[in-house]
Write an enzyme that holds these catalytic residues in place. Structure first.
Site, PDB file in Angstrom:
ATOM      1  N   GLU A  22     -35.030 -41.362   1.277  1.00 23.26           N
ATOM      2  CA  GLU A  22     -34.847 -41.723   2.452  1.00 23.26           C
ATOM      3  C   GLU A  22     -33.619 -42.532   2.730  1.00 23.26           C
ATOM      4  OE1 GLU A  22     -36.610 -40.104   4.280  1.00 23.26           O
ATOM      5  OE2 GLU A  22     -38.499 -39.702   3.204  1.00 23.26           O
ATOM      6  N   TYR A  78     -33.612 -28.107   1.765  1.00 19.96           N
ATOM      7  CA  TYR A  78     -33.580 -29.189   0.598  1.00 19.96           C
ATOM      8  C   TYR A  78     -33.187 -28.634  -0.665  1.00 19.96           C
ATOM      9  CZ  TYR A  78     -37.102 -31.969   3.278  1.00 19.96           C
ATOM     10  OH  TYR A  78     -37.792 -32.664   4.172  1.00 19.96           O
TER      11      TYR A  78
END
EC number: 3.4.11.2
Length: 576
Positions: free
Chosen positions: A333, A414
């Site tokens: 994050e 991803y």
């Protein structure tokens, strides 16, 4: 961060169980309209005629009724003549009043039947004119069924029964709780967020804390953030304790550090907080200045797994240990402060620019901490997560849902994105690779605190930047890896003393990717002009293709394993 990241964490043995100490509530609620549910639908012409200057959001959070009472004062500059404002706001949050430049409008001058609020302006604007509208609204915001994969509010409570509230709206967008332009490029220049909560609860927020005011049994926290990503404006409410410190950056500035956590977790919280400086050290050395150094690096514990809320990253990994030596969720994050918040995709179709780079940062960080074994371990596991169902980039405008859906690129933004970048890194070299990242992120090769602004970027932008940095035309590389679903396959044949190599590429696209070959103790690089190359090899020599595992390619051993695993899962489901 979306559901694919949890799949990554679990596959690596890195994940905790979400909600382990959070009791959440999902009441019956009215459905979202299609417009509100889908973030990033084509922007109407009227929204393109204004620039979002400022948002002052006053939100009173009422945990007892799971509702909010709010007003939003929004300022826009006209970029072209217009007589209307179009904003996005969930129609399930009823509007009680709308004013323009301080003057109330009649109910007939605005409407919000499907989640797109249309406001008729009393006077048409010319290019350069400014207008301010105040929208008063409230009610029960949409509740996430399974945040952060399904967006909305999370109404929870701590072990001792105190309210614990968070928002996570990446998928459905900012319009779930404030009137905005629900587009990746709909950022306001400045947001003042006023969050009012019952005492003694605390409300950490984006940016800098301007002040806290008391009013009877309530308290209002005023936060100010510059250029926040639309879905990264967040609500966080709980009985938080706070850790704070400072980081003295290599660039000469001092960055405030904050972590808000639940009572009773002091030991774990201090250990997590101790990770902040080394993460900053890594990213500033590899990429460049922390983009929000004059605001803060902030993390808040949330009743859901996580989200890249700007300067107040959501963390709900429950301090899980996995042997990697760092908290994978927090590190991922935090990557988004660069790849997502400073550099933002101009369209959801380019979302791999957020997730591919952020995913690659984890093996690179593991190598920084513990060496090559950890690095290659991460890459190995990422490889088994690639699905190749759809191209990573379609070349057309997409909604968030279309990109993350398993029938679209989904998880590949991803994992395939990260491994494609690892291959690019090998192809162009260390200097060019990081130079290209700095231009992508900051828009300049020499970023320093205060000399750069946020960037909106597309895949085409990054392709252009790589060509600029390398002095080569490398569109062939991206056209195969990003715009085709199938991976290139390397056909290897030995004919006597000759090793023949040939790339097999979808639609016979050009793919002159060099191939490293280890012959005994000697490493050779075979140039693959026109996708073909050969090497003289003694017939009895041991040969290893791609000995350092830098080529992302179709490999039969992986395909066979994935097919076998899917069959085993299907049998398991059938037995239930």
């Amino acid at each position: 961060m979306r559901p694919t990241l949890l799949a990554l964490g679990l596959a690596l043995g890195l994940g905790g169980t979400a909600f382990a100490h959070a009791a959440t509530t999902t009441p019956t609620q009215p459905p979202l309209t299609a417009l509100t549910k889908d973030s990033g639908t084509p922007m109407p012409a009227a929204q393109k005629r204004v620039h979002f200057d400022h948002a002052a959001l006053h939100i009173t959070v009422q945990p007892a009724t799971q509702s909010i009472a709010a007003s939003a004062t929004l300022t826009f500059s006209a970029t072209a003549a217009t007589d209307v404002l179009l904003l996005d706001l969930d129609r399930n949050l009823p509007i009680s009043a709308v004013a323009v430049d301080g003057k109330p409008l009649a109910a007939s001058d605005w409407s919000n039947p499907d989640g797109r609020l249309k406001i008729k302006l009393p006077h048409a604007l010319a290019a350069g004119d400014k207008v301010t509208t105040t929208i008063t609204y409230g009610g029960k915001p949409h509740v996430a069924k399974r945040a952060p994969w399904d967006g909305g509010f999370v109404w929870s409570h701590t072990k001792d029964g105190q309210p614990w509230v968070g928002s996570a709206v990446e998928g459905e967008g900012c319009d779930l709780f404030w009137p905005c332009i629900d587009q990746p490029d709909g950022k306001p220049d400045l947001v003042d967020l006023y969050v009012t909560v019952p005492k003694p609860l605390v409300a950490p927020g984006n940016g800098v804390l301007i002040g806290v005011t008391d009013d009877g049994n309530q308290r209002t926290y005023h936060w100010r953030a510059k250029h926040p990503t639309t879905y990264a404006v967040s609500i966080n409410v709980g009985p938080y304790k706070e850790l704070h410190g400072e980081y003295h950056s290599r660039f000469g500035n001092t960055i405030p550090l904050y972590y808000w956590y639940l009572p009773g977790e002091d030991t774990q919280a201090k250990a997590l907080f101790a990770e902040f400086p080394r993460m900053l050290r890594f990213f500033e050395a590899k990429i460049g200045p922390y983009p929000w150094g004059d605001e803060k690096m902030g993390v808040v514990e949330t009743p859901y797994l996580g989200m890249e809320h700007q300067t107040i990253n959501a963390y709900g990994n429950h301090y899980a240990k996995d042997g990697s030596g760092f908290d994978w969720l927090m590190q991922h994050e935090f990557s988004h402060e660069w790849f997502g918040n400073q550099m933002t995709n101009a369209n959801w179709d380019d979302m791999w620019l957020h997730e591919g780079f952020a995913t690659l940062m984890q093996p690179l960080y593991a190598r920084y901490l513990d060496g090559d074994a950890e690095y290659y371990g991460w890459l190995h596991h990422l490889r088994f997560l690639i699905r190749n169902h759809a191209p990573v980039v379609s070349g057309t405008s997409k909604t968030e849902e279309q990109v993350y859906d398993p029938s679209g690129p989904g998880q590949d933004i991803y994992n395939k994105g990260a491994l494609m970048l690892q291959t690019l890194h090998h192809l162009i070299g260390d200097q060019a690779f990081y130079d290209s990242i700095r231009l992508l992120i900051y828009g300049r090769p020499d970023p320093k605190p205060g000399n750069f602004v946020p960037q909106y970027r597309t895949t085409a932008d990054y392709m252009r930047i790589v060509d600029q940095v390398t002095g080569k035309k490398l569109d062939w590389f991206f056209k195969v890896y990003l715009y085709q679903a199938a991976l290139p396959k390397l056909d290897v044949q030995r004919h006597g003393d000759t090793l023949d190599l040939r790339w097999q590429v979808p639609h016979h696209l050009p793919f002159p990717m060099p191939v490293d070959v280890q012959v005994g103790n000697t490493l050779h690089t075979v140039q693959m002009t026109d996708g073909h190359g050969s090497l003289a090899v003694p017939a009895d020599a041991l040969v290893t293709i791609d000995p350092h595992s830098v080529l992302l390619r179709d490999e039969p051993r992986i395909t066979e394993f994935l097919q076998w695993r899917d069959q085993q899962r299907a049998k398991h489901v059938a037995r239930k």
